[in-house]
Design a protein around this motif. Structure first.
Motif, short mmCIF file in Angstrom:
data_model
loop_
_atom_site.label_atom_id
_atom_site.label_comp_id
_atom_site.label_asym_id
_atom_site.label_seq_id
_atom_site.Cartn_x
_atom_site.Cartn_y
_atom_site.Cartn_z
N TRP A 46 116.96 -5.12 30.87
CA TRP A 46 117.12 -4.35 32.05
C TRP A 46 116.33 -2.90 31.55
CZ3 TRP A 46 116.98 -6.07 36.55
CH2 TRP A 46 117.85 -7.39 36.80
N TYR A 51 109.03 -3.40 35.85
CA TYR A 51 107.96 -3.90 36.84
C TYR A 51 108.44 -3.06 38.30
CZ TYR A 51 110.84 -8.09 38.00
OH TYR A 51 111.73 -8.82 38.14
N LEU A 138 116.00 -13.78 27.50
CA LEU A 138 114.71 -13.54 27.99
C LEU A 138 113.98 -12.37 27.44
CD1 LEU A 138 115.94 -13.92 31.85
CD2 LEU A 138 114.65 -15.63 30.26
N PRO A 144 100.25 -16.42 28.94
CA PRO A 144 99.50 -17.70 28.98
C PRO A 144 98.48 -18.10 28.14
CG PRO A 144 98.91 -16.00 30.75
CD PRO A 144 100.02 -15.67 29.63
N ILE A 176 99.36 -13.52 37.66
CA ILE A 176 99.56 -15.07 37.33
C ILE A 176 101.01 -15.27 37.47
CG2 ILE A 176 99.03 -16.89 35.83
CD1 ILE A 176 96.77 -15.32 34.59
N GLY A 177 101.47 -16.41 38.21
CA GLY A 177 102.86 -16.72 38.19
C GLY A 177 103.42 -16.37 39.48
N SER A 181 110.04 -12.94 38.55
CA SER A 181 109.53 -11.70 38.35
C SER A 181 108.51 -11.33 39.22
CB SER A 181 109.13 -11.63 36.97
OG SER A 181 109.79 -11.61 35.84
N ALA A 182 107.48 -12.52 39.46
CA ALA A 182 106.20 -12.13 40.63
C ALA A 182 106.67 -12.02 41.86
CB ALA A 182 105.36 -13.67 40.08
N GLN A 184 108.87 -10.45 43.00
CA GLN A 184 109.32 -9.20 43.08
C GLN A 184 108.24 -8.01 43.22
OE1 GLN A 184 112.71 -8.57 40.56
NE2 GLN A 184 114.11 -9.62 41.96
N ARG A 288 114.68 -22.27 38.99
CA ARG A 288 115.65 -21.06 39.60
C ARG A 288 115.19 -20.84 41.10
NH1 ARG A 288 118.67 -16.85 37.33
NH2 ARG A 288 118.85 -15.15 38.68
N PHE A 338 109.04 -15.98 29.63
CA PHE A 338 109.41 -15.54 28.40
C PHE A 338 109.68 -17.08 27.35
CE2 PHE A 338 111.04 -12.69 31.29
CZ PHE A 338 110.97 -11.51 30.61
#
Ligand code: N01
Length: 484
Positions: A46, A51, A138, A144, A176-177, A181-182, A184, A288, A338
């Motif tokens: 955290w 980001y 994580l 990549p 990318i992804g 995370s992406a 958000q 997930r 990760f």
């Protein structure tokens, strides 16, 4: 050679796991410890994941320590608030005087003659009876493996190492992804970027996130009404736990949640072609399950393009897909996850035989006894260890369960006048056999997806395949009979 400083316990990491261990050891009167933290502040993942849009996808009241409440502003906490919470809990715990920051562990070796761990960092060497590792799962960004990435002339950064110096206003940005995370990041970038390309390899399942600010009355009640916070938390806990049978026994049970996710697509996207592109092709829960109300509308915005053609390469100025299309960009964000099944810390832990934990796991796959202890690694306790993760509730519940087990182990060692304990190889093998047998039925194995839960052999070494209540029960007390 530097003379090691003698302590009873070395704790590695000061995220939720390391901090919980420090606080609970202190409660037991085990005050002779040091917490070694590679960063310059508490908070772990955290602290690192700053980001735009970073928010916990587990409700605030559940994603917090059972023993430390907080005046959360929203039903789902934004990252700055979680970081402030961890800082506050650490400050109020009275343990911070034993934290060493900027002290990454470079080596930890078991000395069989002394029956102690020698732990080395650039800030000094410690000798400890017990080594408690809460380095996080994580922690190490995975980049990549794309041809030309190194040669990209613009700014490129990973979601977990956000470069806040880069002004994205009006820029051409690519992400990318399309993981947790992406989804958000994308709505935040879509708002400021001139143009946004989102590269999707696999469409995730995304259900709505019913985030809202708490009213002043709710906040006051949660602070003041005795037992209310606990009751609320318990309700949230069991409502999340209700996902377990769908993930571990029968995916069909998740049908209502699947309907919610499909409605979320229809609500956020009008274009039938785009709707089809984001429709997941694997079973709900296999990866997930994500939560967002803003991801699909951001993909549908005029300045966003969702690209599903595989990426062929990156040039100095563009991303090129296999169909030959070249999309020029200024900034590239890689939200590609990760290293989860090859934990970096394992390369630095050397057990009784002199081999590292990583070498051991190369032979056996990542595995531990009760996700916490490993044969040949005496007095080593891994928090957030193998098969302790889950995809449906708060990791902090698992951490508190593990810390209770570690405390009882230490009490047992002291009470019995032992020097060290390590799990028996047969007990460890039996634990993992049963776990992997159970794993065969889970949606993570049968759901038709590739995820970070699985290692290169397709073995799930990260998740716990039963309820978290079951995990807590199994770790409620230290089972000396499984140890030597
Ligand atoms: O990482 P991920 P994350 N070319 O591994 C894609 C936690 N978390 O950082 O699905 C193209 O989930 C990859 O594609 P695919 C949470 O536990 C929690 O998003 O493999 N694409 C995928 O879309 C989560 O599970 C919160 O086909 C490539 C994405 O990158 C975990 O962190 C918030 C690629 C990676 O997704 C990790 O999430 C955020 C390539 N070469 C994260 N390589 C909370 O709110 C990878 N991808 C608590």
């Amino acid at each position: 050679m530097t003379t090691p400083r003698l302590v009873d316990h070395v704790i590695v990491g000061s995220g939720f796991a390391g901090l919980c261990a420090a606080i609970k050891l202190q409660e037991d009167g085990e005050t002779d410890f040091v917490v070694l933290e590679k960063g310059s502040d508490v908070g772990g993942t955290w602290r690192d994941n700053t980001y735009p849009g970073a928010t916990c996808d587990v409700p605030s009241q559940l994603y917090s320590f059972s023993f430390a409440g907080y005046d959360w502003s929203n039903s789902y906490s934004p990252q700055p608030e979680i970081q402030a919470y961890v800082q506050q809990v650490a400050a109020e715990s009275g343990t911070l005087d034993r934290f060493e920051f900027d002290a990454p562990l470079t080596d930890a070796a078991w000395d069989d003659a002394a029956q102690r761990w020698t732990v080395t960092t650039p800030r000094g060497v410690w000798s400890a009876r017990f080594l408690i590792v809460g380095a996080g799962a994580l922690e190490e960004p995975k980049l990549p493996d794309l041809e030309g990435l190194e040669g990209f002339h613009g700014e490129v950064f990973h979601s977990a190492r956000w470069n806040h110096d880069v002004d994205l206003t009006g820029k051409r940005v690519a992400v990318i992804g399309t993981g947790a995370s992406a989804i958000q990041i994308v709505p935040e970038l879509q708002r400021v970027a001139g143009h946004l390309d989102v590269y999707q390899r696999t469409a995730p399942w995304v259900i709505p996130r019913n985030d809202r600010p708490y009213s002043r009355l709710e906040r006051a009640a949660l602070r003041r009404v005795p037992g209310l916070r606990r009751l609320y938390r318990t309700g949230l806990y069991w409502s999340h736990e209700a996902y377990v049978p769908a993930f571990t026994l029968q995916p069909k049970i998740a049908a209502p949640a699947k309907v919610l996710a499909l409605k979320n697509i229809d609500k956020g996207i009008a274009d039938p072609v785009l709707r089809e592109k984001v429709r997941p092709t694997f079973e709900f829960g296999c990866k997930r399950v994500l939560r967002s109300n803003t991801y699909y509308p951001a993909l549908a915005a005029d300045n966003t393009e969702l690209v599903t053609d595989p990426i062929a390469k990156v040039t100095g100025t563009a991303v090129v897909t296999e169909d030959g299309t070249e999309r020029e960009i200024d900034v590239l964000v890689v939200a590609t996850g990760f290293h989860t099944t090859d934990l970096p810390i394992a390369h630095h832990l050397r057990g009784r035989t002199g081999h590292t934990l990583a070498e051991r796991w190369e032979q056996t796959g990542m595995a531990a006894y009760k996700g916490t202890t490993v044969p040949d690694f005496p007095n080593l306790f891994l928090l957030v260890g193998p098969n302790t993760g889950q995809g449906h509730t708060s990791m902090i519940f698992m951490i508190e369960s593990q810390v209770a087990y570690v405390r009882d182990a230490i009490r047992t060692v002291r009470r019995r006048g032992l020097a060290a304990v390590e799990p028996r190889a047969d007990a460890t093998a039996a634990w993992n056999r049963s776990l992997q047998r159970r794993m065969r039925r889970t949606v993570w194995t049968t759901g038709g997806c590739q995820s970070w839960y699985l290692d290169e052999h397709g073995r799930n070494t990260t998740l716990w395949p039963r309820s978290t209540a079951d995990f807590r029960r199994r770790l409620a007390s230290f089972d000396m009979e499984a140890y030597s």
